[in-house]
Write a protein that holds these residues in place. Structure first.
Motif, PDB file in Angstrom:
ATOM      1  N   GLU A  84       0.846  -1.215   0.000  1.00 64.08           N
ATOM      2  CA  GLU A  84       0.000   0.000   0.000  1.00 64.08           C
ATOM      3  C   GLU A  84       0.870   1.249   0.000  1.00 64.08           C
ATOM      4  O   GLU A  84       0.567   2.234  -0.659  1.00 64.08           O
ATOM      5  CB  GLU A  84      -0.908   0.025   1.232  1.00 64.08           C
ATOM      6  CG  GLU A  84      -2.150  -0.807   1.058  1.00 64.08           C
ATOM      7  CD  GLU A  84      -2.847  -1.063   2.401  1.00 64.08           C
ATOM      8  OE1 GLU A  84      -2.599  -0.313   3.374  1.00 64.08           O
ATOM      9  OE2 GLU A  84      -3.630  -2.036   2.442  1.00 64.08           O
ATOM     10  N   GLY A  85       1.950   1.177   0.773  1.00 65.05           N
ATOM     11  CA  GLY A  85       2.873   2.319   0.802  1.00 65.05           C
ATOM     12  C   GLY A  85       3.438   2.584  -0.589  1.00 65.05           C
ATOM     13  O   GLY A  85       3.465   3.723  -1.059  1.00 65.05           O
ATOM     14  N   PHE A  86       3.858   1.532  -1.253  1.00 66.47           N
ATOM     15  CA  PHE A  86       4.415   1.686  -2.612  1.00 66.47           C
ATOM     16  C   PHE A  86       3.364   2.288  -3.546  1.00 66.47           C
ATOM     17  O   PHE A  86       3.645   3.219  -4.286  1.00 66.47           O
ATOM     18  CB  PHE A  86       4.867   0.330  -3.169  1.00 66.47           C
ATOM     19  CG  PHE A  86       6.306   0.006  -2.913  1.00 66.47           C
ATOM     20  CD1 PHE A  86       6.767  -0.215  -1.621  1.00 66.47           C
ATOM     21  CD2 PHE A  86       7.221  -0.111  -3.959  1.00 66.47           C
ATOM     22  CE1 PHE A  86       8.100  -0.532  -1.380  1.00 66.47           C
ATOM     23  CE2 PHE A  86       8.557  -0.418  -3.733  1.00 66.47           C
ATOM     24  CZ  PHE A  86       8.998  -0.637  -2.439  1.00 66.47           C
ATOM     25  N   THR A  87       2.160   1.698  -3.534  1.00 65.97           N
ATOM     26  CA  THR A  87       1.179   2.158  -4.531  1.00 65.97           C
ATOM     27  C   THR A  87       0.735   3.598  -4.226  1.00 65.97           C
ATOM     28  O   THR A  87       0.479   4.368  -5.145  1.00 65.97           O
ATOM     29  CB  THR A  87      -0.026   1.211  -4.645  1.00 65.97           C
ATOM     30  OG1 THR A  87      -0.479   0.890  -3.331  1.00 65.97           O
ATOM     31  CG2 THR A  87       0.329  -0.061  -5.364  1.00 65.97           C
ATOM     32  N   ARG A  88       0.706   3.960  -2.941  1.00 65.86           N
ATOM     33  CA  ARG A  88       0.369   5.361  -2.637  1.00 65.86           C
ATOM     34  C   ARG A  88       1.443   6.282  -3.208  1.00 65.86           C
ATOM     35  O   ARG A  88       1.151   7.284  -3.865  1.00 65.86           O
ATOM     36  CB  ARG A  88       0.255   5.553  -1.116  1.00 65.86           C
ATOM     37  CG  ARG A  88      -0.182   6.970  -0.763  1.00 65.86           C
ATOM     38  CD  ARG A  88      -0.494   7.138   0.713  1.00 65.86           C
ATOM     39  NE  ARG A  88      -1.393   6.091   1.180  1.00 65.86           N
ATOM     40  CZ  ARG A  88      -1.147   5.312   2.250  1.00 65.86           C
ATOM     41  NH1 ARG A  88      -0.035   5.479   2.938  1.00 65.86           N
ATOM     42  NH2 ARG A  88      -1.996   4.392   2.627  1.00 65.86           N
ATOM     43  N   LEU A  89       2.716   5.926  -2.997  1.00 68.20           N
ATOM     44  CA  LEU A  89       3.809   6.767  -3.504  1.00 68.20           C
ATOM     45  C   LEU A  89       3.786   6.832  -5.033  1.00 68.20           C
ATOM     46  O   LEU A  89       3.992   7.886  -5.630  1.00 68.20           O
ATOM     47  CB  LEU A  89       5.157   6.213  -3.030  1.00 68.20           C
ATOM     48  CG  LEU A  89       5.409   6.280  -1.514  1.00 68.20           C
ATOM     49  CD1 LEU A  89       6.603   5.408  -1.123  1.00 68.20           C
ATOM     50  CD2 LEU A  89       5.636   7.725  -1.070  1.00 68.20           C
ATOM     51  N   ILE A  90       3.502   5.697  -5.648  1.00 72.54           N
ATOM     52  CA  ILE A  90       3.464   5.659  -7.118  1.00 72.54           C
ATOM     53  C   ILE A  90       2.316   6.532  -7.621  1.00 72.54           C
ATOM     54  O   ILE A  90       2.477   7.316  -8.572  1.00 72.54           O
ATOM     55  CB  ILE A  90       3.323   4.196  -7.611  1.00 72.54           C
ATOM     56  CG1 ILE A  90       4.626   3.439  -7.323  1.00 72.54           C
ATOM     57  CG2 ILE A  90       2.967   4.143  -9.092  1.00 72.54           C
ATOM     58  CD1 ILE A  90       4.551   1.938  -7.515  1.00 72.54           C
ATOM     59  N   GLY A  91       1.179   6.417  -6.965  1.00 74.57           N
ATOM     60  CA  GLY A  91       0.018   7.224  -7.360  1.00 74.57           C
ATOM     61  C   GLY A  91       0.347   8.712  -7.281  1.00 74.57           C
ATOM     62  O   GLY A  91       0.035   9.482  -8.189  1.00 74.57           O
ATOM     63  N   LEU A  92       1.021   9.116  -6.204  1.00 78.18           N
ATOM     64  CA  LEU A  92       1.353  10.537  -6.044  1.00 78.18           C
ATOM     65  C   LEU A  92       2.346  10.974  -7.114  1.00 78.18           C
ATOM     66  O   LEU A  92       2.257  12.058  -7.656  1.00 78.18           O
ATOM     67  CB  LEU A  92       1.930  10.786  -4.647  1.00 78.18           C
ATOM     68  CG  LEU A  92       0.885  10.691  -3.533  1.00 78.18           C
ATOM     69  CD1 LEU A  92       1.550  10.722  -2.162  1.00 78.18           C
ATOM     70  CD2 LEU A  92      -0.128  11.839  -3.658  1.00 78.18           C
TER      71      LEU A  92
END
Ligand code: GLC
Length: 657
Positions: free
Chosen positions: A557-565
């Motif tokens: 989730e941390g990765f995908t949040r960072l990628i989304g941003l």
């Protein structure tokens, strides 16, 4: 199209005229429009190409014939280039900087370890999409010798896929499938050496002088001894020095890496031309990026380190000019794990700036992030990035990563360390102790790679999660330590996502893959600790990314949040400005990213304690201090200081003025 060559401008140098006349027959096979395109590109890049080839081969009797033959090889490859790729060439000629976009997200994996076969990789496309990848590097997939093959970096044939992974058709199909979903395909071009059972090596071993001249083969130790006076040992565990004795030919062969990897002799223009043919045949499969393996080593000269020599650059520039002519959709990525000044030089310098490798690994950022985690201090990281990050040609981009399939060597610049009153040698020794868990308080579980007892040099193996403390924390069943390890992973990942350049995820890191010790049971891998971080994907573990609260879910989730941003913020791409700021607090790392109206201030805490940063030390425009952290969505309440929790990373968005 024969008429094309009749229109050559009067002042065109005679090499190009001759070369183009020679290939007019080849081009006769092309459709008129295609042939005109090829000629236009020759006019544009041919003069550069000629100068470069003249620098390399001008003194030889076979020049300029050798240069004409090289352009002929490019023409033949162009003729075979599929229409869909010619279309892509046209699109990328119009907007050439596609790789700089903030939506670019890279992933890298071994085909066999990740999905079994090329077909298996195709089936994993939905997973790549879930992560948001737009760039997929498949580690070497070509035929290699039986037994040890350096993870595929000993190539026996550039035209045959390793049969365990599939066939050329599978690769072509995969390239098309990836292109259809906007994922660029990246393969290695292992061009410093071939395997000792490559067809050319076999012919050399059979005594064919034409092929012996493709390598560096010596009758006795005289030359090897002379060269070794100034060479660095690259794989000292495996064999001392840089040469291997082959009893079947009773000769010494130059083998910088393993004994079964024979260095190619680029002083021979035939080697250049043959490797060009291999390169363009890869390009024609639909490869978007070629990762140029081990670039520093491709030219040798007695009395030097045989690393980063000017001719190495000339070779890459010449290859690049040929790619611009025959397959311009393709770009180069440099793999140079050397002094930071040398790393940067592969983007091209002076009049050649931006004309060598368009993108490059950024090993300096990688080692500085691990260095800052170990020391809990950011001054060396800050200093190094202030001086070395935003200084590359404007059409180029860094590839930022925290881990790769290789070891970590502490490649910061001793000059930078000295400027921060740090002794480079001692600091490397400290970092080695820290990451092999020998330093009190170390959270890392890592292993030595290529320890050299003479120089005391060594490098570090281990997965990101194990080096960041997750393995130890899980072993100790310590939820607080698990939390800190996850925060460390997300902190440094979040920096690679936002600093500018393209982030590259070593697949497995997004779910916190730990070290894997099964490599010790296999005699082909047991001697190479890098296999500790080359684990087969565990798809049951990957599935846990969907179970709320698991370690995997928290990291993913941390990765995908960072990628989304990253995908929402143009300032996180490669063509934005980066201002690295010294705030006086040596435990935090701060940089401001700006592109047009998009501005994001990133602050990372490299300690397990809370940290405070006074707002007036931050480069905030105007007086309106309402800041929102994009990662948590929280508004920063204080207007005097910003408080960060342990290992917290904030992406602070500023109100528009
Ligand atoms: C590159 C590869 C590494 C390999 C070496 C020799 O550095 O990343 O894995 O051992 O080249 O090809």
């Amino acid at each position: 199209m024969a008429s094309g060559t009749e229109q050559l401008p009067e002042d065109l140098n005679s090499y190009l005229k001759k070369a183009l006349q020679n290939i007019s027959e080849t081009l006769n096979g092309a459709d008129v429009r295609d042939a005109a395109v090829f000629l236009r590109r020759c006019m544009q890049h041919g003069p550069d190409l000629y100068r470069l080839l003249e620098q390399l081969y001008g003194e030889r009797d076979d020049f300029p014939g050798s240069a004409e033959a090289i352009l002929q090889t490019a023409a033949e490859a162009f003729l075979r280039r599929p229409a869909r790729l010619k279309q892509l060439d046209r699109e990328r000629e119009e907007s050439p900087r596609w790789y700089q976009h903030h939506t670019m997200i890279g992933g890298v994996c071994y085909v066999d370890l990740f999905a079994g076969t090329l077909q298996g990789i195709k089936e994993k496309i939905p997973y790549f999409q879930e992560l948001g990848l737009t760039y997929l590097h498949l580690m070497p997939i070509f035929r290699t010798p039986d037994g040890p093959d350096d993870g595929g970096y000993a190539v026996s044939s550039y035209r045959e896929i390793n049969p365990a992974l599939g066939h050329m058709d599978d690769l072509c199909e995969l390239a098309i499938a990836l292109q259809a979903v906007g994922i660029n395909l990246v393969l290695d071009f292992v061009f410093n050496h071939t395997a000792n059972d490559h067809e050319w090596a076999l012919k050399a071993r059979a005594g064919d002088p034409g092929y012996q001249d493709c390598y560096f083969i010596f009758e006795d130790r005289a030359q090897p001894d002379a060269y070794e006076k100034t060479l660095r040992e690259i794989f000292p565990d495996e064999h001392p020095g840089a040469f291997t004795f082959y009893p079947d030919i009773d000769k010494w062969v130059w083998t910088t890496f393993h004994t079964y990897q024979w260095d190619l002799n680029y002083r021979n223009p035939d080697v250049f031309r043959r490797m060009l043919a291999e390169m363009l045949s890869l390009a024609n499969i639909g490869i978007d990026v070629l990762r140029l393996d081990a670039v520093p080593f491709i030219w040798k000269k007695l009395g030097t380190s045989c690393e980063n020599l000017p001719e190495a650059h000339t070779i890459i520039r010449a290859f690049n000019a040929l790619v611009r002519i025959a397959a311009p959709a393709l770009i180069f990525k440099s793999e140079a794990i050397v002094h930071p000044d040398d790393v940067r030089s592969y983007f091209g310098q002076g009049e050649w700036a931006g004309k060598e490798c368009e993108i490059s690994y950024n090993p300096l950022l990688m080692v500085q992030l691990w260095e800052a985690l170990a020391t809990r201090h950011t001054h060396l990281l800050t200093y190094a990035m202030q001086h070395r990050f935003d200084v590359i040609p404007e059409n180029c981009a860094w590839v930022n990563y925290i881990r790769s399939h290789d070891d970590i060597g502490w490649g910061f610049a001793d000059e930078d360390a000295a400027a921060m009153q740090i002794d480079g040698f001692g600091h490397r020794q400290y970092l080695n102790r820290f990451y092999t868990g020998q330093e009190p308080g170390s959270f890392a579980i890592g292993y030595p790679f290529q320890f050299n007892p003479r120089t005391l040099d060594m490098r570090i193996s281990g997965t990101a999660a194990s080096l960041a403390g997750l393995e130890q924390a899980i072993k100790n069943n310590n939820p607080h330590a698990i939390d800190l390890a996850i925060r460390r992973i997300l902190l440094i990942t979040g920096i690679t996502m936002s600093m500018g350049g393209m982030p590259l995820i070593y697949l497995g890191d997004e779910i916190g893959r730990l070290n894997d010790y099964t490599y010790l049971e296999n005699p082909d891998t047991a001697d190479d600790s890098r296999w500790v971080h080359r684990a087969p994907a565990d798809w049951e573990q990957v599935a846990r990314r969907r179970e709320a609260g698991t370690v995997e879910a928290r990291i993913f989730e941390g990765f995908t949040r960072l990628i989304g941003l990253r995908k929402q913020h143009p300032a996180f791409g490669s063509n934005s400005a980066t201002q690295v700021v010294d705030t006086g607090n040596r435990h935090v790392y701060v940089y401001l990213k700006t592109l047009g109206d998009d501005q994001v201030l990133c602050i990372g805490n490299f300690t397990a304690d809370p940290q405070r940063v006074p707002v007036d030390r931050l480069p905030l425009p105007g007086t309106d201090r309402r800041l929102v952290d994009l990662i948590t969505g929280k508004t920063i309440s204080s207007d005097t200081e910003i408080e960060l929790s342990p290992y917290e990373l904030m992406y602070l968005s500023m109100p528009q003025q």
